[in-house]
Enzyme design. Structure first.
Site: not given
Length: 814
Positions: A694, A737
């Site tokens: 990611s 996140k």
């Protein structure tokens, strides 16, 4: 047929409808478990005051007694309505009072009577009666029945062990059909109700039929008993001889004073087994082991093992169920009282309770709470137990690497014990507790087996009704247990185990939620722990915000509570010293107590130079931000990667560099730079291992920022995987996140377009404070992440030229 009663066969001679001679009324003597027939002598023990008074009066005045059976033998003082209406007139032969004060009456039955009415006014029961005579005509039917009765009575006497010879002589000497029927019924082993039916049979033919039916059943029992006795006598096995010898040994030990303790212990265990209400299988196994224990000497090594096994079987709650209390409104109040926020989790718990209320016999789901540490997973399980009124038990699976800790050890091993599941059930004391399986993602596997595989049966509602622990070796029903699992992340939970559970994700808290939790729960809890009263110490809202922002960076509130505890302890010390009576902690006091702030908002100063991008990472304890730094130096086109990057993250960096090289002209970058420069990508916090795809977008943005001189925006963080086609691919952990970006002061987050569906998991407060930019291709990501203007002195070289003199020199030296 029995021989418990004396007999004096006599024929009935009274006429019908005659009253007892010389008496207008008859004293009644109620009896519980016997029936007196005419011609039978029966000893009676009497103890009730009314019965004693009546018997004494009859004996003193030489009157007859009316012996009659109670309808309910448990009644101590029977009323007239609780007596049969047909009885026997009896003559008192002897009245004896023993030295112990017990009264005995020996009476002989003479005639039947029927009660007409009771006579009040006496200290005993009395009634006016009519005598029932017998008009006997010997017909062929009666004669046949008489002969059959005599033959069966002889056979019964022969089958009786130690039968007195007088019975045989009496049977042969009675010529009257009614007299023989009364005599056989009187000495026969039958119930009082059956004998009362014979007594009430006035017709001789009917009476003979009733006695023959009773005698036939008794003969069948006597024949079987004799047959079994003969077989037993002929085939006395070694086991039976051993039993007899052991009984003799037990008696010898008893005489020597050695066997009393063990006998009492065996009796106690046997009584406990009966009270435990085990399943049929467990009851049979317990009785089998008890027999072994009974035959085994106490000094034997296996004696203690069997006794421990029986104790486990007895102590388990085989049939104990806690009463379940389900009140949806009360459950909602308790959940709101115990936890702030977590609306999705609370709604699922209330749905479960509603289904349980409407379908109590339904199967319980297996819930699994997944989230970072400190968000309230364990306390949610305790709240569920509190709302339902069930017992709560917690089983920590962290570090368990032996299958036997779940399923138990076999009894062949020394020190064997049941598994932790059965131990938790025993500790809870009920078959339907709330059993929390904590830290399911920390299960290990070793050469002793895989404990997660043993959990498959435990967590399957179709199988756990017959869960079989290796130590118990009998099935135990776990279907009523409400299992709740907890984990920090799902990756380490095997797929089959995860498939059996309903996963409920618990997000981390945003700043506003942490502030409310601190004000509602944490401060009060820490004040109580330090012995302070709320009026003695107050922490204002600004101080709590300061602690949350600058001293903690976590998804949960565990460290926040520790810091609040440190503040409360400092206040307690001041008050205990007497330097202050009350304290109000403000934001300016926090630094003096906790020291310098541990975290600072360094995003702006870290990304105001080209080559630095802010990425977002997922960790087992929540989300975090990471900085991707890129630089170049003269070289031969190598890619240098540092910062403890995993293989997947290294491949993302190589893909980002390849993508930049392939599109260098489109991005305004001189392609020759890569031939004369080495590119170095570093991710700080080098001591922390990092992996995952990611960070691809952040690495791409860092490289393009470095090579174009355009710095990344200071308020923007990004996440997403890249492909060589220039696509931005979806990633996981969006919720964690986003929360990490919000805590770090980020206001704009770049997310892959295909992750738009995951935005529902992000708390509403976080969605309001963060602007989301959805990107599908790298061009969109670069446009949103990079500033329009270049930093002075960091201009990128025009196409065909190097970016600096040193690069030119390196190129020329080639």
């Amino acid at each position: 047929m029995g021989v418990s009663m004396a007999k004096e066969p006599e024929q009935e001679t009274a006429k019908p409808d005659a009253q007892p001679p010389g008496e207008a009324e008859l004293i009644l003597l109620p009896i519980r478990q016997a029936v007196l027939f005419p011609g039978i002598i029966l000893p009676l023990a009497i103890g009730r005051p009314a019965s004693i008074a009546g018997a004494q009066e009859a004996a003193r005045s030489q009157r007859m007694l009316g012996v009659v059976l109670q309808t309910d033998p448990t009644v101590e003082d029977p009323a007239p309505s609780q007596l049969h209406r047909v009885g026997t007139i009896a003559q008192i032969l002897r009245y004896v009072t023993s030295p112990e004060g017990v009264h005995h009456v020996i009476c002989r039955g003479t005639r039947r009577f029927r009660i007409r009415e009771f006579v009040p006014g006496h200290p005993f029961l009395a009634a006016r009666v009519e005598e029932i005579g017998t008009s006997e005509v010997i017909t062929p039917e009666i004669e046949a029945r008489l002969r059959l009765l005599r033959e069966r009575a002889r056979e019964a006497v022969q089958l009786l062990p130690n039968a007195p010879g007088e019975i045989q002589a009496a049977i042969e000497g009675i010529e009257s059909a009614s007299g023989l029927a009364d005599f056989v019924a009187g000495v026969m082993d039958a119930t009082p109700e059956e004998k009362q039916e014979v007594l009430e049979a006035i017709d001789v033919k009917e009476r003979l039929d009733k006695v023959l039916a009773l005698l036939a059943r008794r003969l069948e029992v006597l024949r079987l008993s004799k047959q079994i006795g003969d077989q037993t006598q002929q085939s006395l096995s070694s086991q039976q001889r051993e039993h007899i010898l052991r009984e003799q040994l037990r008696q010898i030990q008893k005489e020597l004073g050695e066997g009393d303790d063990k006998t009492a212990e065996i009796a106690e265990v046997r009584a406990s087994i009966e009270k435990a209400q085990m399943s049929a299988e467990a009851q049979e196994q317990a009785q089998k082991e008890l027999k072994r224990l009974e035959r085994m000497p106490e000094a034997a090594a296996e004696y203690g093992m069997i006794r421990s096994y029986l104790d486990w079987l007895i102590d388990l709650p085989w049939s104990v169920l806690s009463p379940e209390r389900i009140d949806i409104a009360e459950a909602r109040r308790i959940l709101d009282e115990d936890h702030y926020g977590l609306e999705k989790v609370k709604r699922r718990i209330l749905e479960y309770l509603a289904v349980r209320k409407l379908n109590p016999e339904g199967k319980s789901p297996i819930l699994c709470f997944v989230g970072p540490p400190g968000v309230g997973k364990t306390s949610l399980g305790q709240s569920i137990a509190r709302t339902t009124g069930r017992k709560f038990s917690r089983l920590s699976l962290g570090g368990v690497h032996d299958e036997a800790e779940i399923r138990g050890h076999r009894r062949t091993y020394i020190g064997a014990l049941p598994g932790n599941i059965i131990q938790s059930i025993r500790k809870a004391g009920t078959r339907n507790p709330v059993l929390m399986l904590d830290e399911m993602d920390k299960l290990g596997a070793g050469f002793h087996g895989d404990p997660s595989s043993a959990l498959l049966e435990v967590l399957d509602p179709e199988q756990n009704a017959t869960f079989r622990d290796n130590y118990l070796a009998v099935a135990f029903d776990l279907s009523k247990v409400l299992f709740i699992g907890t984990a920090n992340f799902l990756d380490n939970i095997p797929g089959p185990v995860r498939d059996r559970m309903e996963v409920i994700e618990i997000p981390g808290y945003v700043e506003e939620e942490k502030l409310e939790i601190a004000k509602r729960y944490l401060v009060a809890r820490q004040l109580a722990a330090t012995g302070l009263k709320p009026e003695q110490c107050e922490i204002d809202e600004a101080a709590l915000r300061f602690i949350i922002r600058d001293y903690t960076r976590e998804a949960g509130v565990r460290n926040l509570e520790r810091q609040i505890g440190a503040v409360c302890r400092r206040a307690a010390m001041r008050i205990a010293e007497g330097t202050a009576d009350t304290l109000r902690i403000k934001a300016k006091d926090v630094t003096e107590i906790l020291g310098a702030p541990r975290f600072e908002h360094e995003v702006a100063m870290r990304v105001n130079v080209p080559g630095v991008a802010t990425g977002l990472a997922w960790t087992p304890v929540g989300g975090d931000i990471l900085f991707v730094e890129a630089t170049r130096a003269p070289g031969r086109g190598k890619l240098i990667l540092t910062g403890q990057l995993g293989e997947v993250m290294k491949e993302s960096a190589q893909a980002a560099l390849s993508l930049v090289k392939a599109r260098a002209v489109e991005l305004g970058i001189d392609p020759h730079i890569f031939e004369v420069s080495d590119v170095h990508i570093h991710v700080p916090a080098g001591a922390v291992p990092k992996d995952g795809p990611s960070a691809g977008v952040a690495m791409l943005v860092a490289l393009v920022s470095l090579l174009t001189g355009r710095p990344a925006r200071s308020d923007t963080a990004m996440t997403g995987e890249i492909s060589l086609r220039g696509l931005v691919l979806p990633i996981g952990g969006v919720k964690e996140k986003v929360l990490a970006a919000l805590q770090a002061g980020i206001t704009t987050v770049l997310l892959p377009t295909r992750n738009r569906k995951d935005l529902d998991d992000v708390p509403e407060r976080a969605r309001e404070l963060v602007r989301f930019v959805w990107v599908e291709r790298i061009e969109e990501a670069l446009e949103a992440a990079l500033s329009e203007s270049k930093v002075a002195g960091a201009e990128a070289a025009p196409p065909g030229e190097s970016a600096s003199p040193s690069v030119k020199r390196a190129a020329r030296s080639r």
